[in-house]
Design a protein around this motif. Structure first.
Motif, PDB file in Angstrom:
ATOM      1  N   LEU A  55       2.551  -7.850   3.949  1.00  0.00           N
ATOM      2  CA  LEU A  55       3.060  -6.359   3.955  1.00  0.00           C
ATOM      3  C   LEU A  55       4.623  -6.216   4.289  1.00  0.00           C
ATOM      4  O   LEU A  55       5.119  -7.207   4.564  1.00  0.00           O
ATOM      5  CB  LEU A  55       2.469  -6.015   5.405  1.00  0.00           C
ATOM      6  CG  LEU A  55       1.134  -5.845   5.402  1.00  0.00           C
ATOM      7  CD1 LEU A  55       0.405  -5.629   6.897  1.00  0.00           C
ATOM      8  CD2 LEU A  55       0.441  -4.825   4.495  1.00  0.00           C
ATOM      9  N   ARG A  56       4.995  -5.116   3.366  1.00  0.00           N
ATOM     10  CA  ARG A  56       6.558  -4.692   3.458  1.00  0.00           C
ATOM     11  C   ARG A  56       6.712  -3.383   4.086  1.00  0.00           C
ATOM     12  O   ARG A  56       5.712  -2.604   4.142  1.00  0.00           O
ATOM     13  CB  ARG A  56       7.068  -4.867   2.212  1.00  0.00           C
ATOM     14  CG  ARG A  56       6.735  -6.058   1.490  1.00  0.00           C
ATOM     15  CD  ARG A  56       7.568  -7.200   1.873  1.00  0.00           C
ATOM     16  NE  ARG A  56       8.932  -6.862   2.648  1.00  0.00           N
ATOM     17  CZ  ARG A  56       9.852  -7.140   1.782  1.00  0.00           C
ATOM     18  NH1 ARG A  56       9.998  -7.159   0.399  1.00  0.00           N
ATOM     19  NH2 ARG A  56      11.019  -6.667   2.249  1.00  0.00           N
ATOM     20  N   GLY A  57       7.771  -3.331   4.643  1.00  0.00           N
ATOM     21  CA  GLY A  57       8.379  -2.029   5.110  1.00  0.00           C
ATOM     22  C   GLY A  57       8.272  -1.078   4.043  1.00  0.00           C
ATOM     23  O   GLY A  57       8.577  -1.289   2.979  1.00  0.00           O
TER      24      GLY A  57
ATOM     25  N   TRP B 298      10.237 -14.671   7.851  1.00  0.00           N
ATOM     26  CA  TRP B 298       9.207 -14.454   7.187  1.00  0.00           C
ATOM     27  C   TRP B 298       8.249 -15.640   6.874  1.00  0.00           C
ATOM     28  O   TRP B 298       8.496 -16.479   6.705  1.00  0.00           O
ATOM     29  CB  TRP B 298       9.468 -13.607   5.725  1.00  0.00           C
ATOM     30  CG  TRP B 298      10.393 -12.164   6.123  1.00  0.00           C
ATOM     31  CD1 TRP B 298      11.655 -12.399   6.168  1.00  0.00           C
ATOM     32  CD2 TRP B 298       9.668 -10.976   5.969  1.00  0.00           C
ATOM     33  NE1 TRP B 298      12.176 -10.821   6.157  1.00  0.00           N
ATOM     34  CE2 TRP B 298      10.887  -9.982   5.954  1.00  0.00           C
ATOM     35  CE3 TRP B 298       8.630 -10.424   5.621  1.00  0.00           C
ATOM     36  CZ2 TRP B 298      11.109  -8.920   5.954  1.00  0.00           C
ATOM     37  CZ3 TRP B 298       8.447  -8.774   5.476  1.00  0.00           C
ATOM     38  CH2 TRP B 298       9.668  -8.309   5.750  1.00  0.00           C
ATOM     39  N   PRO B 299       6.814 -15.266   6.759  1.00  0.00           N
ATOM     40  CA  PRO B 299       5.783 -16.378   6.310  1.00  0.00           C
ATOM     41  C   PRO B 299       6.426 -16.769   4.751  1.00  0.00           C
ATOM     42  O   PRO B 299       6.899 -15.950   4.000  1.00  0.00           O
ATOM     43  CB  PRO B 299       4.657 -15.778   6.414  1.00  0.00           C
ATOM     44  CG  PRO B 299       4.660 -14.621   7.194  1.00  0.00           C
ATOM     45  CD  PRO B 299       5.913 -14.035   7.257  1.00  0.00           C
ATOM     46  N   LEU B 300       6.164 -18.099   4.537  1.00  0.00           N
ATOM     47  CA  LEU B 300       6.267 -18.617   3.123  1.00  0.00           C
ATOM     48  C   LEU B 300       7.694 -18.457   2.533  1.00  0.00           C
ATOM     49  O   LEU B 300       7.824 -18.244   1.590  1.00  0.00           O
ATOM     50  CB  LEU B 300       5.219 -17.957   2.229  1.00  0.00           C
ATOM     51  CG  LEU B 300       3.868 -17.975   2.599  1.00  0.00           C
ATOM     52  CD1 LEU B 300       3.092 -17.065   1.624  1.00  0.00           C
ATOM     53  CD2 LEU B 300       3.272 -19.287   2.678  1.00  0.00           C
TER      54      LEU B 300
ATOM     55  N   ASN C 259       6.517  -9.825   9.318  1.00  0.00           N
ATOM     56  CA  ASN C 259       5.737  -9.481   8.164  1.00  0.00           C
ATOM     57  C   ASN C 259       6.076  -8.037   7.837  1.00  0.00           C
ATOM     58  O   ASN C 259       5.499  -8.112   6.733  1.00  0.00           O
ATOM     59  CB  ASN C 259       4.116  -9.492   8.775  1.00  0.00           C
ATOM     60  CG  ASN C 259       3.746 -10.915   9.226  1.00  0.00           C
ATOM     61  OD1 ASN C 259       3.491 -11.746   8.161  1.00  0.00           O
ATOM     62  ND2 ASN C 259       3.384 -11.060  10.348  1.00  0.00           N
ATOM     63  N   ASP C 260       6.950  -7.381   8.360  1.00  0.00           N
ATOM     64  CA  ASP C 260       7.231  -5.990   7.945  1.00  0.00           C
ATOM     65  C   ASP C 260       8.568  -5.650   8.682  1.00  0.00           C
ATOM     66  O   ASP C 260       8.619  -5.770   9.916  1.00  0.00           O
ATOM     67  CB  ASP C 260       6.075  -5.082   8.083  1.00  0.00           C
ATOM     68  CG  ASP C 260       6.336  -3.704   7.869  1.00  0.00           C
ATOM     69  OD1 ASP C 260       5.904  -3.083   7.026  1.00  0.00           O
ATOM     70  OD2 ASP C 260       7.042  -2.933   8.886  1.00  0.00           O
ATOM     71  N   ASN C 261       9.392  -4.988   7.996  1.00  0.00           N
ATOM     72  CA  ASN C 261      10.696  -4.602   8.243  1.00  0.00           C
ATOM     73  C   ASN C 261      10.566  -3.763   9.739  1.00  0.00           C
ATOM     74  O   ASN C 261      11.328  -3.754  10.707  1.00  0.00           O
ATOM     75  CB  ASN C 261      11.606  -4.226   7.423  1.00  0.00           C
ATOM     76  CG  ASN C 261      12.228  -5.094   6.196  1.00  0.00           C
ATOM     77  OD1 ASN C 261      12.927  -5.658   6.706  1.00  0.00           O
ATOM     78  ND2 ASN C 261      11.665  -5.210   5.068  1.00  0.00           N
TER      79      ASN C 261
END
Length: 393
Positions: free
Chosen positions: A10-12, A57-59, A92-94
């Protein structure tokens, strides 16, 4: 090598949300949440507490192939310096992460983190609010020497005194050349009749708008409100005539792979993975240009271990370390000197990465890249409303 792109999470989405509410509250004057420079630093405990907390962030960091709990570059830093790093994959999200730490920052309290990685369009808000510390570049000789010149002077942080890119990337166009039966060279090529209903754009305003402006011949380092609204009118018309299939997050990946979509606005790092599975997928930086973006490291106000965080940042700007990280994450490396390190590798796969223009853009591509002027707090509510109105059609 990561099996899943970090940007597949998921992104902002550039909406109003927490940050828009704050922008509306602050207006165009000095925001109530603004922190003066004199109030940003706490007594540094780095010398007596050999540790730091790093939120990412993950990964988004190299992992040992046989032991996912080991992160080779980070482990080497800890062994070399004696500094213990608590590494968390909590971003996971900004907007979500902004909401998590903003209450502490606006109330002049420590966040419990010494280093965070945030997308540059969001970094602009932290810098504007005075929520991050100024780095001591004299203590970061590798950053001073090796940071890519294209990334040194973004509009929101001239001279990169508050931020240092972790990784970078390009927002361009991915397409299935075999199924489309022609090349795509220009953003306007997306609007030709043979792509009607078979093209997607990114749903996040901050992720999408710059390339679309460039397609109209706009200099994105100094675009205007008139430029933005002209682009909005164009995209709205394309939506109404059914030309744009939909707006996406990273789910454009499966659409391209299945053939449901023939062309998509896309991130360079995703396409490296796509091409590995489907060699018919191409990535293009349009002739008019594309946005070079970064996700950058920043030190939040009142960090307890600022000096340790600065040492970690500088460590990752050693070309050998940058090369090791780039070989795993496959985004545009912010340390061009890492290319020679990979090119001289005895590992054939690593040596091939040195020639990949999606990790080390060549001179022709670099001439077409630019960092967009950020959307200001005053502009954001109006622009986000207009953009989200189209995305929701």
């Amino acid at each position: 090598m990561a099996d899943l792109s970090r940007r597949s999470l998921l992104r902002g989405m550039g909406g109003i949300g927490v940050t828009g509410a704050l922008a509306a509250m602050t207006g165009c004057g000095v925001p109530p949440a603004y922190v003066e420079a004199a109030d940003r630093e706490a007594p540094d405990r780095s010398a007596r507490e050999r540790k730091l907390v790093f939120a990412n962030w993950p990964l988004y960091i190299d992992v040992d192939d046989h032991d996912p709990q080991r992160r080779p570059t980070l482990d080497a830093f800890q062994k070399r310096t004696g500094i213990s790093v608590t590494y968390t994959e909590e971003i996971n999200d900004n907007d979500e992460f902004f909401g998590k730490i903003s209450p502490a920052l606006m109330n002049h309290q420590a966040t419990g983190r010494d280093l965070v990685v945030i997308s540059d369009w969001m970094c602009a808000r932290y810098v504007r609010l005075g929520w991050v510390e100024t780095m001591d570049r004299a203590a970061q000789p590798n950053v001073a020497r090796y940071l890519d010149p294209l990334l040194r002077d973004p509009h929101f942080d001239p001279g990169r005194t508050h931020s240092v890119p972790w990784q970078s990337g390009i927002t361009g166009i991915a397409y299935n050349r075999k199924k489309l039966g022609r090349e795509i060279k220009h953003t306007s090529d997306l609007w030709k009749d043979d792509l009607r209903g078979r093209v997607t754009l990114l749903s996040g305003m901050d992720e999408a708008f710059a390339m679309l402006l460039q397609g109209n011949g706009v200099d994105i380092t100094r675009w205007t409100a008139a430029d933005f609204h002209r682009m909005i009118d164009q995209v709205r018309a394309l939506v109404h005539k059914g030309h744009i299939r939909r707006f996406t997050g990273n789910d454009y990946i499966k659409d391209l792979d299945s053939g449901d979509v023939l062309a998509a606005q896309a991130y360079s790092g995703d396409v490296i993975q796509l091409k590995a599975d489907n060699p018919d997928i191409e990535f293009v930086v349009p002739e008019e240009g594309a946005e070079l973006w970064a996700e950058s490291m920043m030190i939040p106000n009142l960090a307890a271990h600022k000096r340790n965080a600065e040492r970690l940042i500088d460590y990752y700007y050693q070309p050998e370390v940058a090369a090791e990280l780039a070989a795993w994450v496959n985004y545009v490396c912010p340390v061009p000197a890492a290319r020679e390190v990979l090119a001289s590798s005895k590992d054939k796969e690593q040596a091939q990465l040195a020639a990949d223009p999606l990790i080390f853009p060549d001179g022709a591509i670099r001439k077409r890249l630019a960092i967009a002027r950020d959307v200001t707090a005053k502009e954001r509510p109006e622009f986000a409303k207009a953009w989200n109105g189209i995305v929701g059609l």
